[in-house]
Design a protein around this motif. Structure first.
Motif, short mmCIF file in Angstrom:
data_model
loop_
_atom_site.label_atom_id
_atom_site.label_comp_id
_atom_site.label_asym_id
_atom_site.label_seq_id
_atom_site.Cartn_x
_atom_site.Cartn_y
_atom_site.Cartn_z
N TRP A 299 0.80 -1.23 0.00
CA TRP A 299 0.00 0.00 0.00
C TRP A 299 0.83 1.29 0.00
N GLY B 13 5.61 -7.07 3.39
CA GLY B 13 6.34 -7.30 4.63
C GLY B 13 7.08 -8.63 4.64
N THR C 152 4.92 -11.71 5.70
CA THR C 152 4.07 -12.18 4.61
C THR C 152 4.91 -12.92 3.56
N LEU D 253 11.04 -7.32 0.24
CA LEU D 253 10.46 -7.30 1.59
C LEU D 253 10.90 -6.07 2.39
N CYS E 4 10.04 1.70 1.75
CA CYS E 4 10.94 0.64 2.21
C CYS E 4 12.39 1.10 2.18
N GLU F 75 11.44 -3.29 11.86
CA GLU F 75 10.92 -2.28 10.94
C GLU F 75 9.71 -1.58 11.55
P1 NDP Z 1 1.94 -6.87 3.57
O1 NDP Z 1 2.96 -7.94 3.55
O2 NDP Z 1 0.99 -6.84 4.71
O3 NDP Z 1 1.05 -6.91 2.26
C1 NDP Z 1 1.58 -6.86 0.95
C2 NDP Z 1 0.58 -7.45 -0.01
O4 NDP Z 1 0.45 -8.85 0.25
C3 NDP Z 1 -0.82 -6.87 0.11
O5 NDP Z 1 -1.43 -6.84 -1.15
C4 NDP Z 1 -1.48 -7.87 1.03
O6 NDP Z 1 -2.89 -7.85 0.96
C5 NDP Z 1 -0.91 -9.16 0.50
N1 NDP Z 1 -0.98 -10.28 1.43
C6 NDP Z 1 -1.16 -10.26 2.78
N2 NDP Z 1 -1.21 -11.52 3.26
C7 NDP Z 1 -1.07 -12.35 2.21
C8 NDP Z 1 -1.04 -13.78 2.06
N3 NDP Z 1 -1.21 -14.59 3.10
N4 NDP Z 1 -0.85 -14.29 0.83
C9 NDP Z 1 -0.67 -13.48 -0.22
N5 NDP Z 1 -0.73 -12.13 -0.17
C10 NDP Z 1 -0.91 -11.57 1.04
O7 NDP Z 1 2.75 -5.51 3.44
P2 NDP Z 1 2.15 -4.04 3.51
O8 NDP Z 1 1.09 -3.87 2.49
O9 NDP Z 1 1.86 -3.74 4.95
O10 NDP Z 1 3.41 -3.16 3.02
C11 NDP Z 1 4.41 -2.72 3.85
C12 NDP Z 1 5.63 -3.62 3.76
O11 NDP Z 1 6.09 -3.68 2.42
C13 NDP Z 1 6.80 -3.10 4.57
O12 NDP Z 1 7.39 -4.16 5.27
C14 NDP Z 1 7.75 -2.58 3.51
O13 NDP Z 1 9.11 -2.58 3.91
C15 NDP Z 1 7.51 -3.52 2.39
N6 NDP Z 1 7.93 -2.94 1.13
C16 NDP Z 1 9.04 -3.44 0.50
C17 NDP Z 1 9.50 -2.87 -0.66
C18 NDP Z 1 10.68 -3.42 -1.39
O14 NDP Z 1 10.85 -3.08 -2.54
N7 NDP Z 1 11.49 -4.26 -0.79
C19 NDP Z 1 8.82 -1.70 -1.25
C20 NDP Z 1 7.67 -1.27 -0.52
C21 NDP Z 1 7.24 -1.87 0.63
P3 NDP Z 1 -3.72 -7.01 2.05
O15 NDP Z 1 -3.40 -5.58 1.82
O16 NDP Z 1 -5.12 -7.36 1.77
O17 NDP Z 1 -3.25 -7.50 3.40
#
Ligand code: NDP
Length: 481
Positions: free
Chosen positions: A149, A227, A230, A249, A282, A384
């Protein structure tokens, strides 16, 4: 109130369940639209559409695929203001940031991969007069793309564009927390005449829609950004199914400041690398390590500058820090500030929720927060937080700075400030991270490999690395004579 729709087989459709989830505007803390509560039935429909489209799309000349992507890029550019406003409302980020960064980058992702695929080539290996080997790079199939998000359209398109350019068809899920621009993108894909089934967008919860994509027996690759917990869960499902996986991640990035840096440039950039997008990038530098001789001066100036960084309504031009994305995320960030206090930290500025006036009083705002006095290995400095919260810590030697920088489980990005060229190279080579910025931050060339080490992920996005992921190499050996 608006009801967002799924985009399946070229049409905007309701979820099979006919149920919807509330979509909240974090700047006001109130529901402003509804998103499909989709489930495995919608994912199955999306998969079937993507599978039927795969043969034709993968055999469509790359020039034609590129034309579709370029057309979508133009439509995003045309709708810049509309998309930026939607992103700002959905996510809480300053409108100015969405206009300058998020939406232009979404268009750039399509443009970059539209042109990139025209230059993507494979290798040939000659065995003198015996045989010639050549490598085909064939699109893998239906790709699953799942995005977070914090940079909604920016990161969603960073996956979809290379997948489509490479000849894969896609089943994608944006974050349930910020679905709006992905929905608007599906409208643009309809307008662009993208062949049906090539891209399918299924909205809904991670544990339903995301899970159904990850565990689908015929989706052979998953590109995920989100994350670390996840990512770990996804890997536990996908790895035994031998799926290709790209995992981007979390991070806990160090920002290492040496006394010989260009001070003004460093200070200006450090404000942004700490608090841009409410610290929800991130790549933000959340652990600021400062050479002791500069520490007190830096602390005074950094706190003074941060206090001027205005927290306000996202659509106000003067706002630099908007709302964090959700109530639960706000509570998580505030709980880390409490933890920092329990661990002995001193709050130098911020440290609490900010209540705005009028229609914004229920919004999720947190004052930019600077904390000092914590050991490098406490939880606040190891986990984090992903909000407008940074810690500052002094160091005495380069070796000490490096050992503190490398002390976390994460290894995504890092920043080094020094005018000493030898030191810049030395430190950059020794940091455990996928990206090192020297005397800058978030300067991105889309050709470079993007990703992290350790708990920050597996694999690289960006440039041809993304095409390598979305295609499978096949070696063909032809004997001569
Ligand atoms: P999440 O891991 O909570 O969610 C990421 C996506 O995965 C969302 O679309 C979420 O859906 C979906 N998801 C959640 N649970 C599952 C599952 N069991 N199976 C498959 N998909 C699932 O992360 P956030 O959205 O909270 O984002 C923040 C995180 O992203 C931070 O840790 C940040 O560091 C990381 N990030 C990493 C980046 C990189 O390039 N390395 C860049 C940007 C962010 P839903 O929203 O419905 O839960």
């Amino acid at each position: 109130m608006q009801h967002i729709k799924n985009y399946i087989d070229g049409a905007l459709v309701e979820p099979a369940s006919k149920k919807y989830l509330e979509n909240i505007d974090p700047s006001r803390g109130s529901v402003y639209s509804y998103i499909p509560d989709s489930d495995e039935r919608d994912v199955e429909q999306a998969y079937t559409a993507a599978q039927s489209a795969f043969e034709a799309w993968s055999q469509t000349p790359k020039e034609t695929r590129a034309q579709y992507l370029t057309k979508i890029a133009h439509l995003i550019e045309r709708d810049l203001n509309k998309l930026a406003l939607a992103e700002s409302i959905d996510n809480g980020k300053p409108l100015k940031l969405a206009k300058m960064v998020d939406i232009p980058r979404a268009a750039a992702n399509f443009n970059f991969y539209a042109t990139g695929i025209l230059h993507y080539a494979s290798h040939a290996h000659s065995m003198e007069h015996t045989a010639i080997n050549y490598t085909l790079r064939q699109p893998v199939g239906v790709a699953g793309c799942i995005s977070p998000w914090n940079l909604p359209l920016y990161l969603f398109t960073w996956k979809i564009a290379p997948a489509l350019a490479a000849g894969c068809t896609v089943v994608a899920k944006p974050s349930e927390v910020t679905p709006m621009t992905a929905y608007l993108l599906s409208e643009l894909c309809v307008e662009a005449g993208l062949p049906k089934g090539v891209l399918n967008i299924v909205h809904g919860l991670g544990n339903k829609v995301g899970n159904a994509i990850v565990s689908h027996p015929h989706i052979p690759l998953v590109s995920f950004t989100g994350g670390t917990a996840t990512g770990k869960h996804i890997a536990s499902i996908a790895a035994p199914m031998f799926k290709k996986l790209s995992l981007e991640l979390g991070g806990k990035n160090p920002n290492i400041i040496f006394a010989d840096c260009d001070y003004e440039k460093m200070l200006h950039t450090t404000i942004h690398s700490s608090f841009q997008n409410q610290g929800q990038i991130c790549l933000c530098g959340s652990r600021i390590l400062v050479e002791r001789s500069l520490y007190e001066k830096f602390k005074t100036d950094f706190v003074a500058q941060t206090k001027k960084f205005m927290v306000g309504a996202p659509q106000d031009e003067k706002t630099r820090v908007g709302a964090v994305v959700s109530k639960s995320h706000m509570e998580k960030i505030l709980s880390y500030i409490d933890l920092a206090k329990q661990e002995g930290g001193t709050i130098l500025c911020g440290g609490k929720r900010k209540i705005l006036e009028g229609e914004y009083q229920e919004g999720y705002y947190i004052e930019p927060t600077i904390i000092e006095g914590l050991p490098y290995n406490c939880r606040t400095n190891q986990e984090e937080i992903f909000g407008p919260v940074v810690t500052i810590m002094p160091f005495d030697t380069e070796a000490q700075a490096l050992s503190m920088a490398n002390s976390t489980n994460y290894g995504l990005a890092s920043v080094v400030w020094t005018e000493n060229l030898s030191r810049a190279h030395r430190v950059a080579h020794s940091i455990h991270a996928g990206i090192v910025w020297v005397n800058c931050w978030l300067l991105r060339d889309l050709r470079t490999p993007f990703g992290g080490v350790k708990a920050s992920g597996v694999g690289r996005e960006g440039g041809f690395e993304a095409f390598d992921f979305f295609t499978e190499p096949k070696n063909i050996c032809i004997k001569m004579g």
